[in-house]
Enzyme design. Structure first.
Site, short mmCIF file in Angstrom:
data_model
loop_
_atom_site.label_atom_id
_atom_site.label_comp_id
_atom_site.label_asym_id
_atom_site.label_seq_id
_atom_site.Cartn_x
_atom_site.Cartn_y
_atom_site.Cartn_z
N ARG A 230 -49.89 61.56 96.53
CA ARG A 230 -50.73 62.77 96.47
C ARG A 230 -51.81 62.53 95.42
O ARG A 230 -51.57 61.96 94.36
CB ARG A 230 -49.91 64.00 96.08
CG ARG A 230 -49.09 64.59 97.22
CD ARG A 230 -49.97 65.20 98.33
NE ARG A 230 -49.18 65.74 99.42
CZ ARG A 230 -48.84 65.07 100.52
NH1 ARG A 230 -49.23 63.83 100.69
NH2 ARG A 230 -48.13 65.66 101.48
N ASP A 254 -55.22 56.23 98.92
CA ASP A 254 -55.21 56.87 100.24
C ASP A 254 -55.33 58.38 100.09
O ASP A 254 -55.50 59.09 101.08
CB ASP A 254 -53.90 56.52 100.98
CG ASP A 254 -53.89 57.07 102.40
OD1 ASP A 254 -54.86 56.79 103.15
OD2 ASP A 254 -52.94 57.79 102.76
N GLU A 259 -59.50 66.01 97.74
CA GLU A 259 -59.75 65.52 99.10
C GLU A 259 -59.87 66.62 100.15
O GLU A 259 -60.44 66.40 101.22
CB GLU A 259 -58.62 64.58 99.53
CG GLU A 259 -57.28 65.30 99.80
CD GLU A 259 -56.17 64.35 100.26
OE1 GLU A 259 -55.99 63.30 99.65
OE2 GLU A 259 -55.49 64.70 101.24
N HIS A 291 -56.49 59.48 103.58
CA HIS A 291 -55.15 60.04 103.85
C HIS A 291 -54.66 59.57 105.22
O HIS A 291 -54.28 60.36 106.08
CB HIS A 291 -55.15 61.57 103.76
CG HIS A 291 -53.82 62.12 103.36
ND1 HIS A 291 -53.67 63.06 102.37
CD2 HIS A 291 -52.55 61.85 103.78
CE1 HIS A 291 -52.39 63.35 102.23
NE2 HIS A 291 -51.69 62.62 103.08
P1 NAI Z 1 -38.73 61.43 99.01
O1 NAI Z 1 -38.42 62.85 98.72
O2 NAI Z 1 -37.82 60.66 99.91
O3 NAI Z 1 -38.83 60.61 97.62
C1 NAI Z 1 -39.49 61.11 96.49
C2 NAI Z 1 -38.83 60.48 95.28
O4 NAI Z 1 -39.55 60.92 94.12
C3 NAI Z 1 -37.36 60.90 95.10
O5 NAI Z 1 -36.54 59.78 94.87
C4 NAI Z 1 -37.41 61.80 93.88
O6 NAI Z 1 -36.21 61.75 93.10
C5 NAI Z 1 -38.59 61.23 93.12
N1 NAI Z 1 -39.13 62.14 92.11
C6 NAI Z 1 -39.10 63.50 92.10
N2 NAI Z 1 -39.65 63.95 90.96
C7 NAI Z 1 -40.02 62.86 90.24
C8 NAI Z 1 -40.63 62.69 88.97
N3 NAI Z 1 -40.96 63.74 88.20
N4 NAI Z 1 -40.88 61.43 88.57
C9 NAI Z 1 -40.52 60.37 89.33
N5 NAI Z 1 -39.93 60.47 90.52
C10 NAI Z 1 -39.70 61.70 90.99
O7 NAI Z 1 -40.22 61.40 99.56
P2 NAI Z 1 -40.92 60.28 100.44
O8 NAI Z 1 -40.72 60.56 101.88
O9 NAI Z 1 -40.57 58.94 99.92
O10 NAI Z 1 -42.46 60.60 100.14
C11 NAI Z 1 -43.05 60.37 98.86
C12 NAI Z 1 -44.38 61.04 98.81
O11 NAI Z 1 -45.27 60.39 99.72
C13 NAI Z 1 -44.39 62.51 99.29
O12 NAI Z 1 -44.09 63.38 98.24
C14 NAI Z 1 -45.78 62.70 99.79
O13 NAI Z 1 -46.53 63.29 98.76
C15 NAI Z 1 -46.28 61.29 100.09
N6 NAI Z 1 -46.64 61.07 101.47
C16 NAI Z 1 -47.90 60.60 101.76
C17 NAI Z 1 -48.29 60.36 103.05
C18 NAI Z 1 -49.66 59.81 103.39
O14 NAI Z 1 -50.06 59.81 104.55
N7 NAI Z 1 -50.41 59.29 102.43
C19 NAI Z 1 -47.39 60.65 104.17
C20 NAI Z 1 -46.06 61.08 103.77
C21 NAI Z 1 -45.72 61.30 102.46
#
Ligand code: NAI
Length: 343
Positions: A230, A254, A259, A291
């Site tokens: 993000r 990305d 954005e 994105h």
């Molecule tokens: P997920 O929920 O599986 O993993 C997120 C991880 O971040 C978890 O292990 C969690 O414990 C950790 N986390 C939470 N708070 C934290 C903190 N304060 N410091 C460090 N780590 C922390 O999510 P996933 O599916 O891996 O997605 C990650 C991010 O990718 C999403 O939040 C979303 O913003 C982004 N995303 C971007 C896309 C794009 O097209 N560019 C598409 C899909 C997701």
């Protein structure tokens, strides 16, 4: 059921038409984003289907509630653009927790390789029959240390990809996973030791500007920063300064904090007002995609299938596995495990 589908793009429609028809859900596509000015378009629908840059703040939620909207179906994983606390008790919210973590992790590696091996520059040069290699020197990933912040679905797949390149992994997560051999460390140590830093955590109050002037000052000279998570995880002004001071060797973005009014649209014939973005894009060592990390055929199909399943499940049973609220999983007040519904 009728759903108002905001921020619709041509690539969204085929999958949503297919799965919607199978479940008796009609989507009305609006190209505009959902915000306070456009919320009225949702009148007469059962729910709204929204994406990452639709703005569902408290006022928009109130309007939707007034119009009788029963459900907000997010066709994405992140939900920082929705005031979930304000929606509690009013409108049910569903999301697509995972649609293809591979798509995002692979795009992250694609950006890293493109940037450090200057593939984007080579493509332009050779198209003009310029076969000079001046300024094209890259570096090996083999043996380099990558710091991964957030080891959820995407972060872990990115780690596996990096292991394939024989890179050393350092990781930071607020909730470290117990079922892996991932080497966790403190954030400051990750900043100090990593040659490459990749962000895979959600945007929260804690992670807002996790990359700022202070954290950049702790990083290795020449660090490569990757953000496919993000935009607001990075203070873009601080990144720009880090690049100008030559501390940051390259950045692959990305996502970008501001954005929402820019990405996904064609501004090629216009003057972009955002000076920070324009300056970043003008840097030879900054690579920006719009994105795009999620955008694979597999992901689009999975997004539509899960979104339609969420809607169908909720309207037929009153419950949805992918419902979320501000209590979800985080507090003892989370009702989902007891009554299978947030409220
Ligand atoms: P997920 O929920 O599986 O993993 C997120 C991880 O971040 C978890 O292990 C969690 O414990 C950790 N986390 C939470 N708070 C934290 C903190 N304060 N410091 C460090 N780590 C922390 O999510 P996933 O599916 O891996 O997605 C990650 C991010 O990718 C999403 O939040 C979303 O913003 C982004 N995303 C971007 C896309 C794009 O097209 N560019 C598409 C899909 C997701």
């Amino acid at each position: 059921m009728r759903f108002a589908f905001f921020d619709a793009k041509s690539y969204d429609k085929p999958s949503f038409e297919k799965y919607g028809a199978e479940h008796g859900i009609e989507f009305k596509y609006f190209e505009t984003k959902l915000n306070e000015d456009t919320a009225e378009l949702a009148k007469g629908f059962d729910g709204v289907c929204v994406f990452v840059n639709d703005d569902l703040n408290a006022n928009v939620i109130d309007k939707l509630y007034e119009y009788g909207i029963k459900a907000i179906a997010l066709r994405c994983a992140g939900y920082n653009n929705v005031d979930v606390k304000h929606a509690y008790g009013k409108i049910h919210i569903f999301r697509v927790p995972a649609y293809s973590p591979y798509a995002v992790a692979e795009h992250t590696m694609a950006m890293l390789l493109t940037s450090i091996r200057r593939i984007h520059k080579a493509y332009i040069r050779t198209r003009e029959f310029n076969f000079s290699l001046n300024g094209m020197t890259g570096f090996d990933l083999h043996g380099k240390t990558v710091g991964v912040i957030g080891t959820g679905k995407i972060g872990r797949i990115f780690i596996d990809i990096c292991k394939g390149f024989c890179m050393k992994i350092l990781a930071y997560d607020k909730f470290p996973a117990k079922d892996t051999d991932i080497e966790y460390t403190e954030l400051d140590n990750l900043f100090a030791k990593s040659d490459i830093i990749s962000l895979h955590c959600p945007l929260t109050e804690e992670t807002y500007h996790i990359i700022d002037e202070k954290s950049i000052s702790k990083m290795k000279k020449g660090v490569v920063i990757l953000n496919t998570s993000r935009g607001a995880l990075i203070d873009a002004e601080a990144l720009l300064c880090g690049i100008k001071e030559r501390r940051v060797g390259a950045a692959c973005l990305d996502v970008y904090e501001e954005e929402s009014d820019i990405f996904f649209e064609d501004f090629s014939g216009h003057i972009v007002e955002d000076d920070t973005l324009a300056r970043l894009i003008s840097m030879p060592n900054v690579l920006v995609t719009s994105h795009q990390a999620f955008l694979t055929e597999e992901a689009l199909s999975n997004i539509a299938e899960t979104t339609v399943k969420n809607i169908s499940e909720f309207f037929s049973t009153g419950r949805c596995e992918n419902e979320l609220c501000y209590h979800c999983g985080r507090t003892d007040d989370c009702k989902k495990h007891r009554i299978e519904s947030c409220f």
